[in-house]
Write a protein that holds these residues in place. Structure first.
Motif, mmCIF file in Angstrom:
data_model
loop_
_atom_site.group_PDB
_atom_site.id
_atom_site.type_symbol
_atom_site.label_atom_id
_atom_site.label_comp_id
_atom_site.label_asym_id
_atom_site.label_seq_id
_atom_site.Cartn_x
_atom_site.Cartn_y
_atom_site.Cartn_z
ATOM 1 N N LEU A 268 8.837 38.897 -40.966
ATOM 2 C CA LEU A 268 8.645 37.684 -40.173
ATOM 3 C C LEU A 268 9.690 36.633 -40.524
ATOM 4 N N ARG A 269 9.925 36.428 -41.807
ATOM 5 C CA ARG A 269 10.916 35.436 -42.222
ATOM 6 C C ARG A 269 12.324 35.859 -41.809
ATOM 7 N N GLU A 270 12.610 37.137 -41.952
ATOM 8 C CA GLU A 270 13.934 37.617 -41.559
ATOM 9 C C GLU A 270 14.157 37.423 -40.066
ATOM 10 N N GLY A 271 13.121 37.723 -39.262
ATOM 11 C CA GLY A 271 13.258 37.530 -37.819
ATOM 12 C C GLY A 271 13.439 36.070 -37.460
ATOM 13 N N ALA A 272 12.661 35.190 -38.140
ATOM 14 C CA ALA A 272 12.791 33.758 -37.862
ATOM 15 C C ALA A 272 14.161 33.243 -38.266
ATOM 16 N N ASP A 273 14.686 33.718 -39.378
ATOM 17 C CA ASP A 273 16.019 33.289 -39.816
ATOM 18 C C ASP A 273 17.087 33.764 -38.835
ATOM 19 N N LEU A 274 16.956 34.992 -38.317
ATOM 20 C CA LEU A 274 17.926 35.496 -37.338
ATOM 21 C C LEU A 274 17.887 34.666 -36.066
ATOM 22 N N MET A 275 16.677 34.326 -35.636
ATOM 23 C CA MET A 275 16.562 33.490 -34.434
ATOM 24 C C MET A 275 17.157 32.114 -34.676
ATOM 25 N N ALA A 276 16.913 31.545 -35.873
ATOM 26 C CA ALA A 276 17.444 30.211 -36.151
ATOM 27 C C ALA A 276 18.965 30.221 -36.225
ATOM 28 N N GLU A 277 19.556 31.342 -36.639
ATOM 29 C CA GLU A 277 21.011 31.444 -36.723
ATOM 30 C C GLU A 277 21.642 31.797 -35.380
ATOM 31 N N GLY A 278 20.827 32.039 -34.356
ATOM 32 C CA GLY A 278 21.352 32.327 -33.027
ATOM 33 C C GLY A 278 21.872 33.733 -32.860
ATOM 34 N N ILE A 279 21.450 34.653 -33.682
ATOM 35 C CA ILE A 279 21.912 36.034 -33.579
ATOM 36 C C ILE A 279 21.459 36.660 -32.264
ATOM 37 N N VAL A 280 20.242 36.311 -31.834
ATOM 38 C CA VAL A 280 19.699 36.888 -30.590
ATOM 39 C C VAL A 280 20.069 36.040 -29.370
ATOM 40 N N GLY A 281 20.867 35.026 -29.590
ATOM 41 C CA GLY A 281 21.271 34.164 -28.491
ATOM 42 C C GLY A 281 20.933 32.723 -28.775
ATOM 43 N N PRO A 282 21.567 31.793 -28.057
ATOM 44 C CA PRO A 282 21.305 30.369 -28.295
ATOM 45 C C PRO A 282 19.877 30.000 -27.914
#
Length: 475
Positions: A268-282
């Motif tokens: 969950l934390r890894e997914g949230a961090d990826l989303m916050a870094e914009g890896i899945v898009g802005p």
């Protein structure tokens, strides 16, 4: 094999009779000694009275015999000679009675007196010769002198006997005093021995119960003493085994639970961090806020899980892993963890402290400071203030964490460090606390030999003070 009593009652009875036995011996010996002395005093008194009375009668009879001899010499009548003979025989009988009443020395003095009295009779009844008054008077003078000497010697004998009785009484008194002191010391030693013997299993039981209370469940419990105390020790050891088994099951449950929770939480934390870094898009602004909330709550959830694990580790492992760390850097690292919560609540944070390094168990101290900072941020109202300060004084590190939240009620001040206690003041955030953060913090502090207290502050309603003594690093 050494005999052991079956019960404490039996041991107390044995101790009681053992302690009073010397006293009974002392009483019996004292009564017997006084009884023997009383009998001897009574016998000696009777003998001395009889001796004194016999001396008085002897003196009276000698005077009477002398008077009758004079009457016989003057008148020459036969009946007066019969009276003289009667008195003479009575005096000889009295001298015979005096012999067993005196000692050997006095009996030897009775011999000349007895011979003189017998010679008097033969001088009176000499046939065919006239009465020689001068000879008779000489014999009476000799008898009188011998009688006076015997009377004085008898008086000395009486005085000696009385003195001997006094000395014997003093000796008995001294021996009784010595015996009483010896038996009193013996009684005291016996009492102390049985007190120790009775208290020993009780102290062992108290020690073992304290050991159980401190969390030491690995050492086998053995209680010596009476059989009932040994049985109680066996039951207590059975209880220790049950508690140890339950404790192992609890630790195993916590390990499994932490593993089961950390795995999805990490994802969950890894997914949230990826989303916050914009890896899945802005992401839009509102979406970023939601992601930050997920990050914050997942981090808080991880802290609660780690507190549960730390609480059990602190209880079962007191060994310190000492290392040197920078105090300011550790605070900055922790503040970075709570920066989103601080920004969201518009909290003003002030850090005051000199740049210094300290030796301690970094992991445990980080747990302490993390819990103090978490409580300060969580209970601080929006647009409130959190103050962090540290300094070194008297060879110890002092840290204070204060916040402008609601003051802790007086009734809760002694309970806030107890495990799983939660006060009435509300904690901000979606995830509520478990109530063991401050308990973990205090246990970690105690492991360092330090102190963690809730103290009064002139600016902040809530302020916690941490004191850590200095430690030496071992190579």
């Amino acid at each position: 094999m050494f005999w052991r009593p079956r019960s404490i009652l039996q041991l107390m009875l044995i101790g009681f009779f053992t302690v009073i036995a010397p006293l009974c011996v002392a009483i019996f010996y004292t009564v017997q000694a006084f009884d023997q002395q009383a009998l001897k005093n009574n016998r000696v008194t009777h003998e001395l009275v009889a001796l004194t009375r016999a001396n008085q009668v002897l003196q009276s009879d000698l005077l009477d015999l002398e008077r009758r001899a004079g009457q016989y010499a003057a008148l020459g009548e036969k009946n007066l000679l019969a009276f003289f003979e009667e008195g003479h025989q009575r005096i000889l009988a009295q001298l015979q009675q005096l012999e067993p009443l005196v000692d050997k020395e006095r009996r030897e003095k009775l011999g000349p007196l007895k011979d003189a009295v017998e010679s008097l009779w033969f001088a009176i009844i000499v046939p065919g010769e006239p009465f020689d008054a001068r000879q008779i008077q000489g014999l009476f003078d000799e008898i009188s002198d011998l009688s006076v000497q015997f009377r004085r010697s008898s008086q000395q004998f009486v005085d000696d006997q009385l003195q001997q009785q006094t000395e014997e009484a003093s000796q008995i008194k001294a021996s009784l005093l010595l015996m009483v002191i010896s038996l009193a010391v013996l009684t005291l030693l016996a009492a102390l021995f049985f007190i120790y013997w009775i208290n020993k299993p009780v102290r062992q039981l108290e020690k073992e119960i304290s050991q159980l209370g401190s969390g030491d469940l690995t050492r086998k419990i053995r209680i010596s003493g009476p059989q009932e105390m040994q049985m109680l020790g066996e039951r207590l050891d059975w209880l220790r085994g049950q508690l140890h088994e339950l404790d192992e099951q609890k630790l195993q449950f916590l390990r499994h639970m932490s593993h089961e929770l950390k795995t999805p939480l990490a994802s969950l934390r890894e997914g949230a961090d990826l989303m916050a870094e914009g890896i899945v898009g802005p992401l839009e602004t509102k979406q970023l806020e939601i992601v930050s909330i997920i990050q914050q709550n997942s981090r808080e959830l991880q802290r609660l899980i780690e507190n549960l694990l730390d609480y059990n580790q602190v209880l079962h492992q007191q060994q310190l892993n000492l290392e040197r760390f920078e105090v300011a850097e550790l605070w900055q690292e922790l503040l970075t963890t709570y920066k989103m919560t601080i920004a969201r609540k518009s909290i003003r944070v002030s850090c005051n402290g000199e740049a210094l390094s300290w030796v301690a168990d970094t992991a445990k101290i980080k747990t302490v400071l993390d819990n103090l900072l978490s409580n300060a941020v969580s209970y601080c109202p929006s647009q409130g203030e959190v103050s962090i300060s540290w300094h070194v004084a008297d060879g110890a590190l002092y840290c204070e964490v204060g916040n402008s939240g609601q003051q802790i009620p007086a009734a809760e001040r002694k309970q806030i460090f107890e495990p799983f206690f939660q006060g009435k003041n509300s904690r901000s955030g979606a995830i509520k606390g478990s109530g063991i953060g401050l308990s973990v913090a205090r246990e970690c502090t105690n492991a360092h030999g330090g102190r963690l207290d809730l103290v009064a502050h002139d600016r902040f309603p809530v302020c916690f003070s941490l004191t850590l003594p200095s430690h030496e690093m071992t190579l």
